[in-house]
Design an enzyme around this catalytic site. Structure first.
Site, short mmCIF file in Angstrom:
data_model
loop_
_atom_site.label_atom_id
_atom_site.label_comp_id
_atom_site.label_asym_id
_atom_site.label_seq_id
_atom_site.Cartn_x
_atom_site.Cartn_y
_atom_site.Cartn_z
N GLY A 47 0.81 -1.22 0.00
CA GLY A 47 0.00 0.00 0.00
C GLY A 47 0.84 1.27 0.00
N HIS A 103 19.28 4.48 33.27
CA HIS A 103 20.04 5.72 33.21
C HIS A 103 21.36 5.48 32.49
CE1 HIS A 103 21.70 9.56 34.51
NE2 HIS A 103 22.80 8.91 34.88
#
Ligand code: NAD
Length: 461
Positions: A47, A438
């Site tokens: 598509g 972190h």
């Protein structure tokens, strides 16, 4: 129906092989072993999204960012970029071919028959599929319409004129245009305007509304506009392009902007015409969308998903709807009822939104609180030299997370965590107590949740 015409029969027919249609066909084949599933596509499997939309545009945007950051890097590494627009286009084609080939392999392995041709209803339970001079007829128990949408055309800026292009044309350019005018400052205008500016075009964006990305929280459009200014892109808001001049376009205030190419990106129109829907007793809404029930049923045996249906014209919405229709066709109870659908724009900085933004919450009368954590206060954003942006969380009076708006590096990925939070009805405490690694950009989500909880860590209280 022509007397005597012979029709083949399938249990499920899916029309349109984009991210909605091919997903529906694959899932139907899974859930209905032994039943014939036919996927009809007039063009290429994948598509708009895979062939001329999301995928090649993201390749272009990635390449443009590489070219741009190579020359503007301040890490102490100096590089030199050369841009070969033709090779870039070939590279986009390779990426697209790899992905569409993959989808084709999945369809074959699942036993989905792919028919090439243009489908049109001849009766509520029958299609004619036209491919060149050949016509095949197909009867079905269920049909899923997933024919997507096309760029909305403007009569006074006809695509096909040498200079006027739509998003497909902008992704097929073999040269960097010297001067590009972009009509429409929505998703496509901003994404492609930014990319071509980074590749060397002088870009002007003309937007009818009073800001860029007007459908999103205004802070997102502001972040993007600030950066576009740094990139030398000129933005005109509350302006319309009224027509072409000899060497450019004219605006509604009579200003003339010189342009070698004019990209029209003013929205998309559902592909509901040309399907012969009147033969099936179905009338689209004035917008061209098909009204569907929660199970995506239009009527009786006819279902519709993706850009054909109301809601955002996004590939991931279509894919999620595909799951629902396949379940319904297989006789399972299912409805399309997401708590939120994320929206992502690959602008610079990237922006993303999910759930309610503060303006929507006010409009809906939802009692809410907002906290915005600036990327500049985080460490990871500094390490990669991308301190611009923020994560903004919205919570209701019960502390349930109901929305997130994000701008900055990597937010098109980060929004997935916020979507999960909304879908799971997570509270601010749930998000604040979730340990984020972190140093990462994702910490900004935890920091914003801490802010909403009343004790932000890396910003002054
Ligand atoms: P859009 O609706 O995002 O933006 C169109 C813009 O054009 C709007 O801001 C509108 O105000 C403006 N406009 C309308 N008429 C105008 C005119 N005559 N002159 C100037 N401005 C005008 O539509 P789009 O950018 O064409 O994108 C189409 C769809 O494709 C979007 O709805 C989006 O869902 C999808 N898309 C998604 C992504 C993504 O998810 N990253 C990227 C590109 C496109």
């Amino acid at each position: 129906m022509v007397v005597g015409e012979v029709a083949e029969r399938a249990h499920v027919v899916v029309v349109g092989a984009g991210p909605g249609g091919y997903a529906a066909a694959l899932r139907c084949a899974d859930l209905l072993p032994g039943k014939r599933v036919v996927l009809v596509e007039r063009d290429t499997v994948g598509g708009v999204c895979l062939n001329v939309g999301c995928i090649p545009s993201k390749v272009l945007i990635h390449a443009a960012e590489r070219a741009h950051s190579a020359t503007t890097d301040d890490t102490g590494v100096a590089l030199r970029a050369t841009v070969d627009a033709r090779r870039m286009r070939d590279h986009r084609a390779d990426v697209v071919a790899g992905l569409t080939g993959g989808v084709r392999t999945l369809l074959d392995a699942a036993g989905v028959e792919v028919w090439t041709g243009e489908a049109r209803f001849s009766r509520p339970d029958r299609l004619a599929v036209v491919h060149g001079p050949d016509v095949r007829h197909l009867e079905f128990d269920h049909i899923v319409l997933a024919t997507g949408s096309r760029p909305t055309a403007l009569a006074h800026l006809p695509v096909g004129d040498d200079r006027v292009i739509d998003s497909t044309g902008a992704l097929a350019l073999e040269e960097v245009p010297d001067r590009l005018v972009v009509v429409g400052g929505g998703y496509i205008g901003v994404e492609l305007g930014t990319a071509w500016a980074k590749l060397g075009s002088s870009v002007t964006i003309v937007e009818a509304a009073d800001r860029l990305l007007p459908a999103m929280d205004k802070r997102l459009g502001s972040e993007v506009r600030r950066r576009l200014k740094q990139l030398g892109v000129v933005v005109h808001t509350k302006r319309l392009v009224t027509g072409l001049t000899d060497d450019g376009v004219r605006l509604d205030d009579d200003a003339v902007i010189a342009a070698d190419k004019v990209l029209v990106a003013v929205g998309r129109t559902p592909n509901s015409d040309g399907l012969g829907l009147e033969q099936a007793g179905v009338t689209p809404a004035g917008s061209g969308h098909l009204d569907v029930g929660p199970d995506r049923r239009v009527t009786g045996r006819i279902f519709a998903i993706g850009d054909l249906t109301p809601g955002p014209a996004l590939a991931h919405k279509a894919t999620a709807e595909a799951e629902v229709v396949a379940e319904v066709i297989a006789g399972r109870p299912a409805v399309f009822d997401p708590a939120a659908i994320p929206e992502v724009v690959f602008s610079d900085p990237e922006v993303a939104s999910v759930g309610l933004d503060p303006a929507r919450a006010v409009a809906d009368g939802v009692d809410h609180r907002v906290f915005r954590f600036p990327y500049a206060a985080g460490s990871r954003s500094r390490t990669i030299g991308s301190p611009n942006g923020f994560v903004q969380l919205v919570a209701d009076r019960d502390d349930t997370v109901i929305g997130a708006q994000l701008a900055g590096h990597g937010v098109t990925e980060l929004v997935a965590e916020c979507t999960l939070a909304i879908e799971m009805a997570a509270t601010v405490t749930d998000l604040a107590a979730t340990i984020h690694p972190h140093p990462t950009m994702a910490e900004a989500i935890g920091e914003a949740a801490l802010g909403l909880a009343g004790h932000p860590l890396h910003v002054r209280r």
